[in-house]
Design an enzyme around this catalytic site. Structure first.
Site, PDB file in Angstrom:
ATOM      1  N   LYS A  22       0.843  -1.208   0.000  1.00 39.10           N
ATOM      2  CA  LYS A  22       0.000   0.000   0.000  1.00 39.10           C
ATOM      3  C   LYS A  22       0.870   1.247   0.000  1.00 39.10           C
ATOM      4  CE  LYS A  22      -1.820   1.408   4.037  1.00 39.10           C
ATOM      5  NZ  LYS A  22      -1.530   2.803   4.397  1.00 39.10           N
ATOM      6  N   ASN A  23       1.877   1.264   0.877  1.00 40.63           N
ATOM      7  CA  ASN A  23       2.641   2.500   1.069  1.00 40.63           C
ATOM      8  C   ASN A  23       3.707   2.749   0.005  1.00 40.63           C
ATOM      9  OD1 ASN A  23       1.015   2.968   3.201  1.00 40.63           O
ATOM     10  ND2 ASN A  23       2.535   2.504   4.778  1.00 40.63           N
ATOM     11  N   ARG A  93      -4.925  10.600   4.437  1.00 40.50           N
ATOM     12  CA  ARG A  93      -3.904  11.650   4.550  1.00 40.50           C
ATOM     13  C   ARG A  93      -2.904  11.572   3.412  1.00 40.50           C
ATOM     14  NH1 ARG A  93      -1.961  13.605   8.232  1.00 40.50           N
ATOM     15  NH2 ARG A  93       0.159  13.204   7.563  1.00 40.50           N
ATOM     16  N   CYS A 117      -5.326  12.699  12.721  1.00 43.83           N
ATOM     17  CA  CYS A 117      -5.943  11.381  12.548  1.00 43.83           C
ATOM     18  C   CYS A 117      -5.826  10.673  13.891  1.00 43.83           C
ATOM     19  CB  CYS A 117      -5.275  10.605  11.418  1.00 43.83           C
ATOM     20  SG  CYS A 117      -3.803   9.764  11.922  1.00 43.83           S
ATOM     21  N   ARG A 122       0.103  14.583  13.096  1.00 41.42           N
ATOM     22  CA  ARG A 122       0.636  14.285  11.750  1.00 41.42           C
ATOM     23  C   ARG A 122       0.675  15.520  10.849  1.00 41.42           C
ATOM     24  NH1 ARG A 122      -1.503   8.593   9.866  1.00 41.42           N
ATOM     25  NH2 ARG A 122       0.346   8.709   8.557  1.00 41.42           N
ATOM     26  N   PRO A 123       1.441  16.530  11.240  1.00 39.98           N
ATOM     27  CA  PRO A 123       1.539  17.739  10.410  1.00 39.98           C
ATOM     28  C   PRO A 123       2.218  17.458   9.064  1.00 39.98           C
ATOM     29  CG  PRO A 123       3.214  17.723  12.112  1.00 39.98           C
ATOM     30  CD  PRO A 123       2.327  16.534  12.377  1.00 39.98           C
ATOM     31  N   VAL A 124       2.117  18.423   8.166  1.00 35.29           N
ATOM     32  CA  VAL A 124       2.804  18.319   6.874  1.00 35.29           C
ATOM     33  C   VAL A 124       3.736  19.509   6.685  1.00 35.29           C
ATOM     34  CG1 VAL A 124       1.100  16.871   5.726  1.00 35.29           C
ATOM     35  CG2 VAL A 124       0.787  19.371   5.759  1.00 35.29           C
ATOM     36  N   ASP A 125       4.189  20.089   7.801  1.00 37.51           N
ATOM     37  CA  ASP A 125       5.030  21.289   7.715  1.00 37.51           C
ATOM     38  C   ASP A 125       6.325  21.047   6.955  1.00 37.51           C
ATOM     39  OD1 ASP A 125       5.462  19.638  10.054  1.00 37.51           O
ATOM     40  OD2 ASP A 125       7.044  21.043  10.592  1.00 37.51           O
ATOM     41  N   LEU A 126       6.860  19.824   7.039  1.00 35.03           N
ATOM     42  CA  LEU A 126       8.145  19.571   6.361  1.00 35.03           C
ATOM     43  C   LEU A 126       7.944  19.434   4.844  1.00 35.03           C
ATOM     44  CD1 LEU A 126       9.772  17.146   8.938  1.00 35.03           C
ATOM     45  CD2 LEU A 126      10.109  19.610   8.676  1.00 35.03           C
ATOM     46  N   ASP A 305       4.615   0.624  12.206  1.00 32.74           N
ATOM     47  CA  ASP A 305       3.429  -0.055  11.657  1.00 32.74           C
ATOM     48  C   ASP A 305       3.326  -1.512  12.104  1.00 32.74           C
ATOM     49  OD1 ASP A 305       3.377   1.663   8.427  1.00 32.74           O
ATOM     50  OD2 ASP A 305       2.855   2.275  10.469  1.00 32.74           O
ATOM     51  N   ILE A 327       7.441   7.281  17.193  1.00 36.89           N
ATOM     52  CA  ILE A 327       7.097   8.007  15.968  1.00 36.89           C
ATOM     53  C   ILE A 327       5.826   8.824  16.135  1.00 36.89           C
ATOM     54  CG2 ILE A 327       6.555   7.787  13.511  1.00 36.89           C
ATOM     55  CD1 ILE A 327       9.373   6.873  14.032  1.00 36.89           C
ATOM     56  N   ARG A 397      -8.662  -0.803   4.670  1.00 34.18           N
ATOM     57  CA  ARG A 397      -7.788   0.225   4.068  1.00 34.18           C
ATOM     58  C   ARG A 397      -6.441  -0.372   3.694  1.00 34.18           C
ATOM     59  NH1 ARG A 397      -7.495   5.850   7.089  1.00 34.18           N
ATOM     60  NH2 ARG A 397      -6.083   6.045   5.330  1.00 34.18           N
TER      61      ARG A 397
HETATM   62  C1  EPZ Z   1       4.031   7.002   6.519  1.00 38.92           C
HETATM   63  O1  EPZ Z   1       3.186   8.002   7.050  1.00 38.92           O
HETATM   64  C2  EPZ Z   1       3.149   5.771   6.368  1.00 38.92           C
HETATM   65  N1  EPZ Z   1       2.063   6.079   5.439  1.00 38.92           N
HETATM   66  C3  EPZ Z   1       2.599   5.357   7.732  1.00 38.92           C
HETATM   67  O2  EPZ Z   1       1.868   4.156   7.548  1.00 38.92           O
HETATM   68  C4  EPZ Z   1       3.773   5.086   8.663  1.00 38.92           C
HETATM   69  O3  EPZ Z   1       3.265   4.769   9.946  1.00 38.92           O
HETATM   70  C5  EPZ Z   1       4.675   6.331   8.750  1.00 38.92           C
HETATM   71  O4  EPZ Z   1       5.102   6.701   7.418  1.00 38.92           O
HETATM   72  C6  EPZ Z   1       5.911   6.108   9.601  1.00 38.92           C
HETATM   73  O5  EPZ Z   1       6.641   5.042   9.083  1.00 38.92           O
HETATM   74  C7  EPZ Z   1       2.322   6.084   4.115  1.00 38.92           C
HETATM   75  O6  EPZ Z   1       3.436   5.840   3.672  1.00 38.92           O
HETATM   76  C8  EPZ Z   1       1.159   6.377   3.212  1.00 38.92           C
HETATM   77  P1  EPZ Z   1       5.794  10.453   8.593  1.00 38.92           P
HETATM   78  P2  EPZ Z   1       3.684   9.528   7.056  1.00 38.92           P
HETATM   79  O7  EPZ Z   1       5.656  11.683   7.774  1.00 38.92           O
HETATM   80  O8  EPZ Z   1       4.602   9.762   5.926  1.00 38.92           O
HETATM   81  C9  EPZ Z   1       6.237  13.846  11.826  1.00 38.92           C
HETATM   82  C10 EPZ Z   1       0.065   2.747   7.726  1.00 38.92           C
HETATM   83  O9  EPZ Z   1      -0.303   2.140   8.736  1.00 38.92           O
HETATM   84  N2  EPZ Z   1       6.118  14.787  10.689  1.00 38.92           N
HETATM   85  O10 EPZ Z   1       6.962   9.552   8.348  1.00 38.92           O
HETATM   86  O11 EPZ Z   1       2.486  10.393   7.194  1.00 38.92           O
HETATM   87  C11 EPZ Z   1       4.920  13.109  12.079  1.00 38.92           C
HETATM   88  O12 EPZ Z   1       4.100  13.861  12.949  1.00 38.92           O
HETATM   89  C12 EPZ Z   1       0.469   4.189   7.819  1.00 38.92           C
HETATM   90  O13 EPZ Z   1       0.180   2.222   6.585  1.00 38.92           O
HETATM   91  C13 EPZ Z   1       6.263  16.151  10.927  1.00 38.92           C
HETATM   92  O14 EPZ Z   1       6.466  16.568  12.059  1.00 38.92           O
HETATM   93  O15 EPZ Z   1       4.503   9.576   8.408  1.00 38.92           O
HETATM   94  C14 EPZ Z   1       5.376  11.819  12.720  1.00 38.92           C
HETATM   95  O16 EPZ Z   1       5.542  12.027  14.112  1.00 38.92           O
HETATM   96  C15 EPZ Z   1       0.121   4.765   9.159  1.00 38.92           C
HETATM   97  N3  EPZ Z   1       6.148  17.022   9.900  1.00 38.92           N
HETATM   98  C16 EPZ Z   1       6.742  11.568  12.089  1.00 38.92           C
HETATM   99  O17 EPZ Z   1       7.153  12.808  11.480  1.00 38.92           O
HETATM  100  C17 EPZ Z   1       5.913  16.603   8.616  1.00 38.92           C
HETATM  101  O18 EPZ Z   1       5.826  17.431   7.690  1.00 38.92           O
HETATM  102  C18 EPZ Z   1       6.739  10.510  11.018  1.00 38.92           C
HETATM  103  O19 EPZ Z   1       5.702  10.854  10.114  1.00 38.92           O
HETATM  104  C19 EPZ Z   1       5.779  15.211   8.385  1.00 38.92           C
HETATM  105  C20 EPZ Z   1       5.895  14.324   9.431  1.00 38.92           C
END
Ligand code: EPZ
Length: 417
Positions: A22-23, A93, A117, A122-126, A305, A327, A397
């Site tokens: 999926k990912n 997301r 969620c 889960r911000p997207v600031d980065l 995960d 995480i 999902r």
């Molecule tokens: C991906 O989510 C996966 N989803 C998640 O899988 C997985 O749990 C996660 O990576 C961690 O491995 C997909 O690939 C579609 P992150 P993602 O950005 O990219 C912080 C599942 O079960 N962060 O790596 O959204 C955030 O808050 C799903 O299949 C910022 O602060 O996760 C978190 O604490 C659930 N700012 C950490 O980084 C940002 O701009 C990791 O988040 C982005 C992230």
């Protein structure tokens, strides 16, 4: 809403095939926006998140056609709109992954902020910070990200925290930028390598994917390609844990043996015998699992995960264990539900202390997020009597035909409409 009714107590035995990841599929579907030519994908898993993603891409104007072998053709020759509406983004997301491609190819994008969620803010600031570093003008208005850029410029971007979709969004955006982009402190997940391999097949110039420094030399355009999605390592890990918990013996085909080292290591520590051979993993467990301590971290460390699944195993393991989630700030939603099944778990901050019990008892429980729901299925497989899991749309999902695959291994799982 559908439920799953599960009779516990059977050992899992037999073999199943693992579906596409999926990912990996979610960013790769969005990569089709980067060219006007056709991207053909194989091994796409049949999941709710995939159909949500296809609905979003269709809304944008992508031409989508399924071929008779289950493969899919995607063509973004002419787009109707450059936006991802809240109505779709709020259900998934990962919709944020259209932002980078739309901006890179069309110079404009309007994407709803995903919002929080169940497992965290889960911000997207980065994602936004990186695109700004590449010259995008970005404003946030009425819950939407408005981004504009005549042509993105290559930049050196240091990612404050390791973000999987953040790395993927920026890698896709950089593939059509003017000049070279370096992503420092990039995520190293195998799904990022799969996306990079697909982009390279489309003509992108990328090196270092899978390491913490990814270099992307922008090119003028990308062309179509044919690509097969990698197998799902989290689905693989989930079935391995299920077999260990039920003291069974299973063979998983069409998977990868090199994307789950941390998980396989922990399963061996719990007492499982595991052998890997090309695209097949075999696990046998002839005794009650030993409790194992878990601490989640970015790849190649133990994946977040798989945290809930190991908690299910620790609930019935021999001994006491600690599980630390580093995480996400709220990824213990499964704990209360497991306690309803008789688990002995105490939470202290981001650590759960689990005391293995001799048995769990079936009960009514509720799914809350994707992996938490999967862990309830695992617990139900060993619980005495029947367990009914509600709100299993969470499971659909990320797990293709979960009741079919478990029943193929001898379990008694029934979907109740
Ligand atoms: C991906 O989510 C996966 N989803 C998640 O899988 C997985 O749990 C996660 O990576 C961690 O491995 C997909 O690939 C579609 P992150 P993602 O950005 O990219 C912080 C599942 O079960 N962060 O790596 O959204 C955030 O808050 C799903 O299949 C910022 O602060 O996760 C978190 O604490 C659930 N700012 C950490 O980084 C940002 O701009 C990791 O988040 C982005 C992230």
């Amino acid at each position: 809403m559908d439920k799953l009714a599960i009779q516990g107590g059977t050992r899992l035995e037999g073999e199943i095939c693992i579906s596409g990841a999926k990912n990996a599929a979610l960013p790769i579907l969005c990569a089709a926006l980067l060219t006007e030519e056709t991207l053909h994908l194989d091994n796409l898993p049949k999941l709710r998140d995939i159909s949500t993603s296809l609905t979003l891409l269709g809304h944008i104007g992508m031409q989508i056609s399924l071929d008779e072998t289950g493969g899919i053709d995607l063509q973004a020759a002419r787009l109707d709109r450059l936006e991802a509406p809240y109505s779709l983004v709020k259900t998934m997301r990962a919709s944020i992954l259209v932002l980078g491609p739309l901006l890179a190819r069309y110079g404009e994008a309007r994407v709803s902020l995903p919002g929080g969620c169940a497992i965290g803010s889960r911000p997207v600031d980065l994602h936004i910070k990186g695109l700004k570093a590449m010259g995008a003008e970005i404003s946030i208005e009425h819950g939407y990200i408005h981004a504009k850029a005549a042509r993105l410029q290559g930049a050196r971007i240091f990612m404050d925290s390791v973000t999987v979709t953040g790395t993927e969004n920026l890698m896709m955006a950089a593939s059509l930028a003017q000049g070279t982009t370096t992503l420092e402190n990039a995520a190293r997940e195998p799904e990022i390598v799969d996306l990079a391999n697909c982009l390279i097949a489309m003509g992108a110039d990328i090196s270092g994917a899978g390491t913490d420094t990814v270099r992307i030399r922008g090119v003028g355009r990308l062309h179509g390609a044919r690509f097969s999605i990698m197998p799902d390592r989290i689905e693989t890990g989930t079935y391995l844990v299920a077999a260990a918990m039920t003291q069974g013996k299973i063979k998983l085909r069409q998977t990868r043996t090199d994307t789950l080292d941390a998980v396989i290591e922990k399963l061996r520590e719990a007492g499982a015998k595991i052998s890997c051979d090309q695209d097949t993993i075999t696990l046998s467990m002839d005794r009650r699992p030993s409790a194992v301590n878990i601490k989640t971290a970015p790849y190649p460390a133990f994946p977040t995960d798989m945290q809930a699944q190991f908690m299910a195993m620790n609930c019935i393991a021999e001994g006491v264990s600690s599980i630390t989630e580093t995480i996400f700030e709220n990824r213990f939603m499964h704990v209360q539900e497991m306690q309803r099944l008789g688990a002995n778990i105490e939470i202290e901050g981001n650590t759960a202390l689990v005391r293995g019990v001799d048995k769990l008892e079936g009960a009514m429980v509720m799914a809350t997020d994707l992996r938490a729901s999967a862990s309830l299925v695992l617990a139900a497989l060993v619980a005495e009597g029947e367990t009914v899991i509600e709100r299993i749309y969470h499971i659909d999902r990320g797990y293709e035909r979960i009741e079919e695959k478990f029943n193929q291994l001898g379990a008694h799982v029934k979907r109740v409409h």
